[in-house]
Design an enzyme around this catalytic site. Structure first.
Site, PDB file in Angstrom:
ATOM      1  N   ASP A   1       3.050  -0.003  -0.914  1.00 54.06           N
ATOM      2  CA  ASP A   1       3.852   1.225  -0.891  1.00 54.06           C
ATOM      3  C   ASP A   1       2.984   2.430  -0.530  1.00 54.06           C
ATOM      4  OD1 ASP A   1       6.292   2.688  -1.330  1.00 54.06           O
ATOM      5  OD2 ASP A   1       5.486   3.403  -3.237  1.00 54.06           O
TER       6      ASP A   1
ATOM      7  N   ALA B   1      -0.351   1.980  -6.152  1.00 57.03           N
ATOM      8  CA  ALA B   1      -1.131   3.114  -6.679  1.00 57.03           C
ATOM      9  C   ALA B   1      -1.554   4.082  -5.571  1.00 57.03           C
ATOM     10  CB  ALA B   1      -2.333   2.586  -7.452  1.00 57.03           C
ATOM     11  N   ARG B   2      -2.651   3.782  -4.904  1.00 54.48           N
ATOM     12  CA  ARG B   2      -3.138   4.626  -3.818  1.00 54.48           C
ATOM     13  C   ARG B   2      -3.820   3.767  -2.767  1.00 54.48           C
ATOM     14  NH1 ARG B   2      -0.171   7.977  -5.333  1.00 54.48           N
ATOM     15  NH2 ARG B   2      -0.627  10.120  -5.977  1.00 54.48           N
TER      16      ARG B   2
ATOM     17  N   GLU C   1      -1.896   8.037   5.017  1.00 59.37           N
ATOM     18  CA  GLU C   1      -0.427   8.067   5.140  1.00 59.37           C
ATOM     19  C   GLU C   1      -0.011   9.253   5.997  1.00 59.37           C
ATOM     20  OE1 GLU C   1       1.390   8.149   1.263  1.00 59.37           O
ATOM     21  OE2 GLU C   1       0.296   6.385   0.650  1.00 59.37           O
TER      22      GLU C   1
ATOM     23  N   HIS D   1       5.830   4.810   0.699  1.00 57.58           N
ATOM     24  CA  HIS D   1       5.484   5.571  -0.512  1.00 57.58           C
ATOM     25  C   HIS D   1       6.741   6.045  -1.272  1.00 57.58           C
ATOM     26  CE1 HIS D   1       2.048   8.058  -2.463  1.00 57.58           C
ATOM     27  NE2 HIS D   1       2.980   7.765  -3.342  1.00 57.58           N
TER      28      HIS D   1
ATOM     29  N   GLY E   1       7.381   5.129  -4.509  1.00 58.60           N
ATOM     30  CA  GLY E   1       7.180   4.903  -5.950  1.00 58.60           C
ATOM     31  C   GLY E   1       8.064   5.728  -6.875  1.00 58.60           C
TER      32      GLY E   1
HETATM   33  C1  GLV Z   1       3.042   9.370  -6.664  1.00 58.53           C
HETATM   34  O1  GLV Z   1       2.539   8.643  -5.891  1.00 58.53           O
HETATM   35  C2  GLV Z   1       2.363  10.103  -7.692  1.00 58.53           C
HETATM   36  O2  GLV Z   1       1.123  10.020  -7.826  1.00 58.53           O
HETATM   37  O3  GLV Z   1       3.045  10.841  -8.413  1.00 58.53           O
END
Ligand code: GLV
Length: 317
Positions: A260, A235-236, A265, A283, A285
């Site tokens: 991820d 997620a974050r 970052e 990252h 995703g």
């Molecule tokens: C990716 O990390 C998004 O939030 O779209």
């Protein structure tokens, strides 16, 4: 024709589409704009198409030209934008939900697999031809039969649940509200974080970053996890207190992590690097051609819809 600033490069076909609909200011060198450069380039623009690398904090938003009416974020998460400050200034903020659910869930499952099955160590040893088969070589944690705790059962959490269930995992979740029976698909609801963590052999963090979720996985909450649990985060980075998680790896309270996303970052906490059991990705995703194309199309369509109607279904503020 409306004028927009696109702060980062998009895939070529998306830039072409944007240039057909708008007078689009592109960033052909894909440079990371400083605040002053972003403000300078946004002069005379009606909207900005931002990426998650743009920090649109209160100070930046307050300095934006009055002509800016929309910030269209090329991401589902919008923690990089102060949406309240934007609202006060009469700026709509939009995001790109749904289109990235599948790709992000795939990476979420990869994190679970990579961390549980010691993929980082395996890759390192295989590349160095530094391994010998034996009955106990790189023994990992089997997913089949393990309990997966999903923190945040939104679209991405539900997709991770579905795939992981097909791998034989038993799904538990915590969410602000309980899902309907059809959406739950047999997953077990916990109305508080402590209860979820105490049954999570593997944790998958899938909730949005917000004031409520910052550092939700911290020194105290990590203790609720069973000894030897695996923590993954698709997620974050803001949701995890890195020092606490690294300390838990050091103490072997946590067996492995799959990450991820990171605070600050791309400069992840170096404490993770000393752990072979950290399966870490940069990252990735939503990073597939189909998904990045669909996300950029949606970010462009959000602006178009907003300029045409004064509203947009993906408005988040
Ligand atoms: C990716 O990390 C998004 O939030 O779209």
């Amino acid at each position: 024709m409306k004028k927009i600033l696109i702060t980062r490069r998009l895939l070529r076909e998306n830039e072409d589409k944007a240039s057909k609909i708008f007078k689009a200011e592109l960033n052909l060198n894909d440079e990371l704009y400083s605040q002053s450069k972003l403000l300078e380039l946004s002069k005379d623009c009606d909207g900005i198409l931002t990426s998650l690398t743009d920090k649109m904090d209160e100070q930046t938003i307050n300095k934006l030209p009055e002509t800016i009416k929309i910030i269209s974020n090329f991401a589902v998460g919008f923690g990089n934008i102060d949406i309240e400050a934007a609202k006060k200034k009469g700026i709509a903020v939009t995001n790109t939900p749904d289109v990235l659910t599948d790709a992000t869930a795939e990476i979420g499952v990869l994190l679970i697999l990579g961390a549980c099955r010691r993929a980082s160590e395996g890759i390192e040893n295989a590349k160095a031809s530094n391994w010998k088969w034996s009955a106990d070589y790189l023994i990992g944690k089997q997913l089949t039969g393990a309990r997966l705790g999903i923190l945040g059962m939104g679209r991405i959490g539900q997709k991770i649940a579905k795939i992981s269930k097909s791998l034989g995992m038993i799904i538990h979740y915590h969410n602000r509200s309980k899902l309907s029976k059809e959406k739950e698909e047999g997953a077990i609801y916990h109305d508080n974080l402590k209860d979820l963590l105490s049954v999570s052999d593997v944790l998958s963090v899938c909730c949005p970053a917000s004031k409520e979720t910052v550092n939700m996985i911290n020194k105290d909450t990590i203790e609720y996890l069973p000894k030897g649990a695996v923590v993954t985060n698709v997620a974050r980075g803001d949701i995890v207190d890195d020092d606490a998680l690294i300390d838990a790896l050091d103490r072997r309270k946590i067996y492995a992590v799959g990450l991820d996303v990171y605070k600050n970052e791309p400069n992840l906490n170096p404490g993770y690097l000393k752990h072979k059991s950290a399966f870490i990705l940069p990252h990735l995703g939503s990073s597939t051609k189909e998904t990045r194309t669909a996300m950029a199309n949606l970010a462009i369509d959000n602006m178009d819809e907003f300029f045409k109607t004064g509203n947009c279904k993906n408005k988040v503020n």
